[in-house]
Every structure is written in structure tokens, then in C-alpha cells.
Write a protein that holds these residues in place. Structure first.
Motif, PDB file in Angstrom:
ATOM      1  N   ALA A  14       0.836  -1.204   0.000  1.00 28.35           N
ATOM      2  CA  ALA A  14       0.000   0.000   0.000  1.00 28.35           C
ATOM      3  C   ALA A  14       0.867   1.248   0.000  1.00 28.35           C
ATOM      4  O   ALA A  14       2.051   1.201   0.329  1.00 28.35           O
ATOM      5  CB  ALA A  14      -0.896   0.013   1.229  1.00 28.35           C
ATOM      6  N   ASN A  15       0.266   2.332  -0.386  1.00 27.25           N
ATOM      7  CA  ASN A  15       0.844   3.691  -0.395  1.00 27.25           C
ATOM      8  C   ASN A  15       1.773   3.929  -1.592  1.00 27.25           C
ATOM      9  O   ASN A  15       1.633   4.894  -2.298  1.00 27.25           O
ATOM     10  CB  ASN A  15       1.621   4.011   0.893  1.00 27.25           C
ATOM     11  CG  ASN A  15       0.788   3.841   2.154  1.00 27.25           C
ATOM     12  OD1 ASN A  15      -0.417   4.086   2.148  1.00 27.25           O
ATOM     13  ND2 ASN A  15       1.408   3.408   3.230  1.00 27.25           N
ATOM     14  N   PHE A  20      -0.924   7.595   0.191  1.00 31.37           N
ATOM     15  CA  PHE A  20      -1.232   7.150   1.551  1.00 31.37           C
ATOM     16  C   PHE A  20      -2.716   6.827   1.739  1.00 31.37           C
ATOM     17  O   PHE A  20      -3.578   7.667   1.461  1.00 31.37           O
ATOM     18  CB  PHE A  20      -0.799   8.235   2.545  1.00 31.37           C
ATOM     19  CG  PHE A  20      -0.997   7.843   3.977  1.00 31.37           C
ATOM     20  CD1 PHE A  20      -0.215   6.859   4.556  1.00 31.37           C
ATOM     21  CD2 PHE A  20      -1.979   8.445   4.740  1.00 31.37           C
ATOM     22  CE1 PHE A  20      -0.408   6.475   5.882  1.00 31.37           C
ATOM     23  CE2 PHE A  20      -2.176   8.084   6.065  1.00 31.37           C
ATOM     24  CZ  PHE A  20      -1.389   7.091   6.638  1.00 31.37           C
ATOM     25  N   ASP A  21      -2.993   5.601   2.181  1.00 36.90           N
ATOM     26  CA  ASP A  21      -4.355   5.106   2.462  1.00 36.90           C
ATOM     27  C   ASP A  21      -5.228   5.062   1.210  1.00 36.90           C
ATOM     28  O   ASP A  21      -6.457   4.965   1.315  1.00 36.90           O
ATOM     29  CB  ASP A  21      -5.062   5.959   3.535  1.00 36.90           C
ATOM     30  CG  ASP A  21      -4.653   5.553   4.956  1.00 36.90           C
ATOM     31  OD1 ASP A  21      -3.805   4.654   5.106  1.00 36.90           O
ATOM     32  OD2 ASP A  21      -5.195   6.146   5.913  1.00 36.90           O
ATOM     33  N   GLU A 128     -11.151  -2.876   7.149  1.00 35.96           N
ATOM     34  CA  GLU A 128      -9.718  -2.540   7.239  1.00 35.96           C
ATOM     35  C   GLU A 128      -9.516  -1.083   7.688  1.00 35.96           C
ATOM     36  O   GLU A 128      -8.502  -0.753   8.289  1.00 35.96           O
ATOM     37  CB  GLU A 128      -9.082  -2.804   5.860  1.00 35.96           C
ATOM     38  CG  GLU A 128      -7.631  -2.471   5.715  1.00 35.96           C
ATOM     39  CD  GLU A 128      -6.653  -3.492   6.297  1.00 35.96           C
ATOM     40  OE1 GLU A 128      -7.070  -4.378   7.052  1.00 35.96           O
ATOM     41  OE2 GLU A 128      -5.457  -3.364   6.005  1.00 35.96           O
ATOM     42  N   HIS A 130      -9.274   1.555   5.640  1.00 36.82           N
ATOM     43  CA  HIS A 130      -8.812   2.337   4.481  1.00 36.82           C
ATOM     44  C   HIS A 130      -8.801   1.385   3.288  1.00 36.82           C
ATOM     45  O   HIS A 130      -8.643   0.169   3.452  1.00 36.82           O
ATOM     46  CB  HIS A 130      -7.442   2.971   4.727  1.00 36.82           C
ATOM     47  CG  HIS A 130      -6.525   2.146   5.566  1.00 36.82           C
ATOM     48  ND1 HIS A 130      -5.748   1.142   5.054  1.00 36.82           N
ATOM     49  CD2 HIS A 130      -6.305   2.136   6.900  1.00 36.82           C
ATOM     50  CE1 HIS A 130      -5.066   0.567   6.021  1.00 36.82           C
ATOM     51  NE2 HIS A 130      -5.394   1.145   7.164  1.00 36.82           N
ATOM     52  N   ASP A 132      -6.780   0.962   0.553  1.00 38.11           N
ATOM     53  CA  ASP A 132      -5.608   0.674  -0.301  1.00 38.11           C
ATOM     54  C   ASP A 132      -5.331  -0.822  -0.479  1.00 38.11           C
ATOM     55  O   ASP A 132      -5.418  -1.370  -1.586  1.00 38.11           O
ATOM     56  CB  ASP A 132      -4.358   1.432   0.188  1.00 38.11           C
ATOM     57  CG  ASP A 132      -4.183   1.436   1.706  1.00 38.11           C
ATOM     58  OD1 ASP A 132      -4.936   0.727   2.396  1.00 38.11           O
ATOM     59  OD2 ASP A 132      -3.279   2.132   2.196  1.00 38.11           O
ATOM     60  N   ASN A 133      -5.006  -1.533   0.625  1.00 37.41           N
ATOM     61  CA  ASN A 133      -4.695  -2.968   0.500  1.00 37.41           C
ATOM     62  C   ASN A 133      -5.921  -3.778   0.085  1.00 37.41           C
ATOM     63  O   ASN A 133      -5.825  -4.693  -0.741  1.00 37.41           O
ATOM     64  CB  ASN A 133      -4.199  -3.548   1.835  1.00 37.41           C
ATOM     65  CG  ASN A 133      -2.890  -2.989   2.299  1.00 37.41           C
ATOM     66  OD1 ASN A 133      -2.857  -2.098   3.127  1.00 37.41           O
ATOM     67  ND2 ASN A 133      -1.787  -3.487   1.771  1.00 37.41           N
ATOM     68  N   THR A 176       0.615  -2.061  12.130  1.00 39.42           N
ATOM     69  CA  THR A 176       0.167  -0.811  11.512  1.00 39.42           C
ATOM     70  C   THR A 176      -0.264   0.189  12.575  1.00 39.42           C
ATOM     71  O   THR A 176       0.029   1.383  12.476  1.00 39.42           O
ATOM     72  CB  THR A 176      -1.001  -1.105  10.544  1.00 39.42           C
ATOM     73  OG1 THR A 176      -0.513  -1.955   9.514  1.00 39.42           O
ATOM     74  CG2 THR A 176      -1.540   0.159   9.909  1.00 39.42           C
ATOM     75  N   ARG A 180       1.160   3.964  12.822  1.00 39.86           N
ATOM     76  CA  ARG A 180       0.275   5.127  12.626  1.00 39.86           C
ATOM     77  C   ARG A 180       0.401   6.120  13.780  1.00 39.86           C
ATOM     78  O   ARG A 180       0.099   7.299  13.622  1.00 39.86           O
ATOM     79  CB  ARG A 180      -1.193   4.678  12.446  1.00 39.86           C
ATOM     80  CG  ARG A 180      -1.432   4.023  11.084  1.00 39.86           C
ATOM     81  CD  ARG A 180      -2.855   3.550  10.909  1.00 39.86           C
ATOM     82  NE  ARG A 180      -3.748   4.510  10.290  1.00 39.86           N
ATOM     83  CZ  ARG A 180      -3.920   4.706   8.987  1.00 39.86           C
ATOM     84  NH1 ARG A 180      -3.228   4.005   8.115  1.00 39.86           N
ATOM     85  NH2 ARG A 180      -4.764   5.602   8.533  1.00 39.86           N
ATOM     86  N   ARG A 228       8.028   7.753   9.635  1.00 41.11           N
ATOM     87  CA  ARG A 228       8.156   6.322   9.917  1.00 41.11           C
ATOM     88  C   ARG A 228       9.555   5.777   9.646  1.00 41.11           C
ATOM     89  O   ARG A 228       9.885   4.685  10.137  1.00 41.11           O
ATOM     90  CB  ARG A 228       7.170   5.533   9.036  1.00 41.11           C
ATOM     91  CG  ARG A 228       5.740   5.642   9.510  1.00 41.11           C
ATOM     92  CD  ARG A 228       4.801   4.990   8.512  1.00 41.11           C
ATOM     93  NE  ARG A 228       3.493   4.757   9.095  1.00 41.11           N
ATOM     94  CZ  ARG A 228       2.419   4.406   8.398  1.00 41.11           C
ATOM     95  NH1 ARG A 228       2.508   4.245   7.085  1.00 41.11           N
ATOM     96  NH2 ARG A 228       1.269   4.198   8.991  1.00 41.11           N
ATOM     97  N   GLY A 254       3.369  -0.296   2.530  1.00 41.75           N
ATOM     98  CA  GLY A 254       2.340  -0.034   3.533  1.00 41.75           C
ATOM     99  C   GLY A 254       2.931   0.738   4.693  1.00 41.75           C
ATOM    100  O   GLY A 254       3.659   1.716   4.512  1.00 41.75           O
ATOM    101  N   ALA A 255       2.659   0.241   5.889  1.00 43.60           N
ATOM    102  CA  ALA A 255       3.191   0.896   7.088  1.00 43.60           C
ATOM    103  C   ALA A 255       4.588   0.383   7.431  1.00 43.60           C
ATOM    104  O   ALA A 255       5.150   0.740   8.458  1.00 43.60           O
ATOM    105  CB  ALA A 255       2.243   0.639   8.253  1.00 43.60           C
TER     106      ALA A 255
HETATM  107  N1  HSE Z   1      -2.128   2.932   4.393  1.00 48.19           N
HETATM  108  C1  HSE Z   1      -1.845   2.155   5.555  1.00 48.19           C
HETATM  109  C2  HSE Z   1      -0.773   2.840   6.386  1.00 48.19           C
HETATM  110  C3  HSE Z   1      -1.352   0.787   5.094  1.00 48.19           C
HETATM  111  O1  HSE Z   1       0.212   3.272   5.794  1.00 48.19           O
HETATM  112  O2  HSE Z   1      -0.920   2.970   7.608  1.00 48.19           O
HETATM  113  C4  HSE Z   1      -1.141  -0.183   6.215  1.00 48.19           C
HETATM  114  O3  HSE Z   1      -2.334  -0.765   6.619  1.00 48.19           O
END
Ligand code: HSE
Length: 304
Positions: A14-15, A20-21, A128, A130, A132-133, A176, A180, A228, A254-255
């Protein structure tokens, strides 16, 4: 009707930097459930890395399938499920989204819910949190999505990307929810404008299949990576080494903590071999985009 089925769901990243999301990409790494109707519930983890000690009533596949069935006023019948997974847990490769998509498909199958693809996109993204995934696992390919406040998902689906993806998976987990917590609550307007312009350019580059630009904008995130990156083993070193070895671009998967590079197809295994020498403490895999998304096939029941 067949009494045995296989539900296959691709994992995802993801992302891809600033999407993002919103932006997701399915990967050719899979979660598979082999399902038979049974007299009582049984879930068997076949893959070695899946935990052996769990309660059925806490298992994500069971809880989400039950919740989905109940949402449509149906009762979930007992099933025997063999679960295989190529997706490591809490590494940024969409293992929870894939499990959610598989559980919705399970309820759809055994309760005859007749869910549409749009229902599956909405339900999985709502659960979930969001899209994306989840959208990438439902549809395959690349997805650019928006979920409104009522949980309706709008997705632009891009297929047939002509590139390969290399994932650098460290031997540490990062949930995640933890990743976040380090994100700012707010951005000032100038910063937000720059961040969303980068995301717009990334999305447009995917639609145009302009791989040089995809790589450039993957590396221009301002929404999450600056905050991150300190949690990610060898984040900057992987960026530099991948670029030197010919990658179009590299971003957090992703995260995190997995990092992903997009590379020209012709670099393939040679790129991976170089990276394995450079980063021996990571598991490094060459993947492609999945083209199919979630699928169900009937498995012949062979009597012995
Ligand atoms: N878009 C989410 C994040 C993906 O970056 O937190 C991980 O679930």
C-alpha cells in the motif's frame, strides 16, 4: 454444488510512497483457504510461520466471516479450513486485508450472499479502515481508491503494469497501529499541498504507465515516510543500493517494515542476487502484480 473450494487472495503493498491510504498494488504472494463444510469448526494452519496456538472464536477469518454473514441475516455454517499463506504477519504486505477479503468471500460462498464486487470493495475497506490494501486484494492489479464517510469505495483499476517488484522483508514485525501513532495529526496548508501534488503525480504516472516518473514520485512522499523511516531497518541504505542497481524507485511497503522497489522486468533475479549480498538480514523476494484478485475454485473431492 462442489463440497470443497479453494479461496485464493493476493497480498498487496500500500501507499507506494505518497498514495497514503489510497493506492494499493496486488502482489503475486498469496493467502489460500481450502474450505469444506463440516460438523464443527476447524481451522488448520498449514504454513510454518502461521501460529499454532489460537482460538477459533478469535481467528480473523472466523470473526469476519461470521460478522459478514450476520450483516445479511445469515448464520455461518461450520467449516473445516486449511490455511496456507505466503504473507508474513505485520510486515506491510497486506496480510490482514487479505484475510478480511478471504473471510468475506468465505461468507459469500457458504451463505450464498451473492455479493457484488462493489459490496466486497466496500465491506473489506470498511473493516480494514482504508481502501488501499483491500481493493488491491479484491481486484488484483493496481488500485487508486477513495472511501467516503458512508464507507462507499470508488476505485480506478489499472491492470498490466510492465514492471517487477522486489520486497525487502526484515525479521522484525511492525503493527500498523504502532506505525500510525508516529504520524502527525495535522499538516499546514503549504505542506499538505506539496504532499498531495506528489500523490496526484504518482497516481497519474501509474495511469500513464510512466515507470521513470512512478519511481520518482514513489520516492517523494511527505505524508508518512519522513515520520516512519526511523522505525525501518536500513531504510536509507536500501533506497540508495536499489537506485544504484537500476530500480525505478523504492518506498515503504504499507506501514512497513518491508521496503519495496519497482524495477524494470529485465533486471529481475540479477537485481535480487545483488541485494541479497548487500542485505543478508532481509528476506528479499522478486514478485509481480497479481492480475486476478480474489478467486474461488471448486476442488474435486477425491474419495480414496
Ligand atoms: N495505508 C496504511 C498505512 C497501510 O500506511 O498505515 C497499512 O495498513
Amino acid at each position: 454444488m462442489s463440497k470443497k473450494w479453494q479461496i485464493t487472495v493476493p497480498g498487496s503493498t500500500a501507499n507506494l510512497g505518497p498514495g497514503f491510504d489510497s493506492i494499493g498494488l496486488s502482489l503475486s504472494l498469496y493467502l489460500e483457504l481450502t474450505v469444506t463444510l463440516a460438523d464443527q469448526w476447524e481451522i488448520i494452519h498449514v504454513s510454518e510461520h502461521l501460529p499454532q496456538d489460537f482460538k477459533i472464536e478469535d481467528h480473523l477469518i472466523f470473526t469476519i466471516a461470521k460478522e459478514t454473514a450476520e450483516r445479511y441475516q445469515k448464520s455461518l455454517p461450520p467449516c473445516r479450513i486449511e490455511m496456507r499463506s505466503e504473507l508474513p504477519f505485520a510486515r506491510g504486505l497486506g496480510s490482514s486485508a487479505a484475510a478480511i477479503v478471504a473471510a468475506i468471500e468465505l461468507a459469500n460462498l457458504v451463505c450464498d450472499l451473492n455479493l457484488t464486487t462493489q459490496d466486497k470493495l466496500n465491506l473489506s475497506s470498511q473493516i480494514e479502515g482504508h481502501p488501499d490494501n483491500a481493493t488491491a486484494s479484491v481486484l488484483g492489479g493496481l488500485t487508486i481508491s477513495q472511501m467516503d464517510e458512508e464507507g462507499n469505495v470508488d476505485t480506478i483499476h489499472v491492470q498490466d503494469l510492465d514492471a517487477s517488484f522486489v520486497v525487502f522483508i526484515p525479521h522484525v514485525e511492525l503493527k500498523t497501529s504502532e506505525a500510525r501513532k508516529v504520524l502527525p495529526e495535522q499538516f499546514d496548508r503549504g505542506y499538505a499541498v506539496r504532499a498531495s501534488a506528489n500523490a496526484n503525480m504518482l497516481a497519474a504516472s501509474f495511469v500513464l504507465k510512466d515507470y521513470e516518473r512512478i519511481g520518482r514520485y514513489m520516492e517523494s512522499d511527505l505524508f508518512h515516510e519522513p515520520f516512519r523511516s526511523k522505525l525501518i531497518p536500513q531504510f536509507d541504505e536500501i533506497h540508495c543500493a536499489a537506485k544504484e542497481a537500476g530500480a525505478y524507485g523504492t518506498a515503504l511497503s504499507g506501514a512497513g517494515p518491508t521496503v519495496i522497489s519497482i524495477i524494470p522486468n529485465n533486471l529481475g533475479e540479477a537485481f535480487v542476487s545483488k541485494m541479497k549480498v548487500r542485505f543478508p538480514s532481509h528476506e528479499i523476494l522478486l514478485t509481480k502484480t497479481d492480475h486476478k484478485g480474489v478467486s474461488v475454485t471448486a476442488v474435486p473431492n477425491i474419495l480414496t
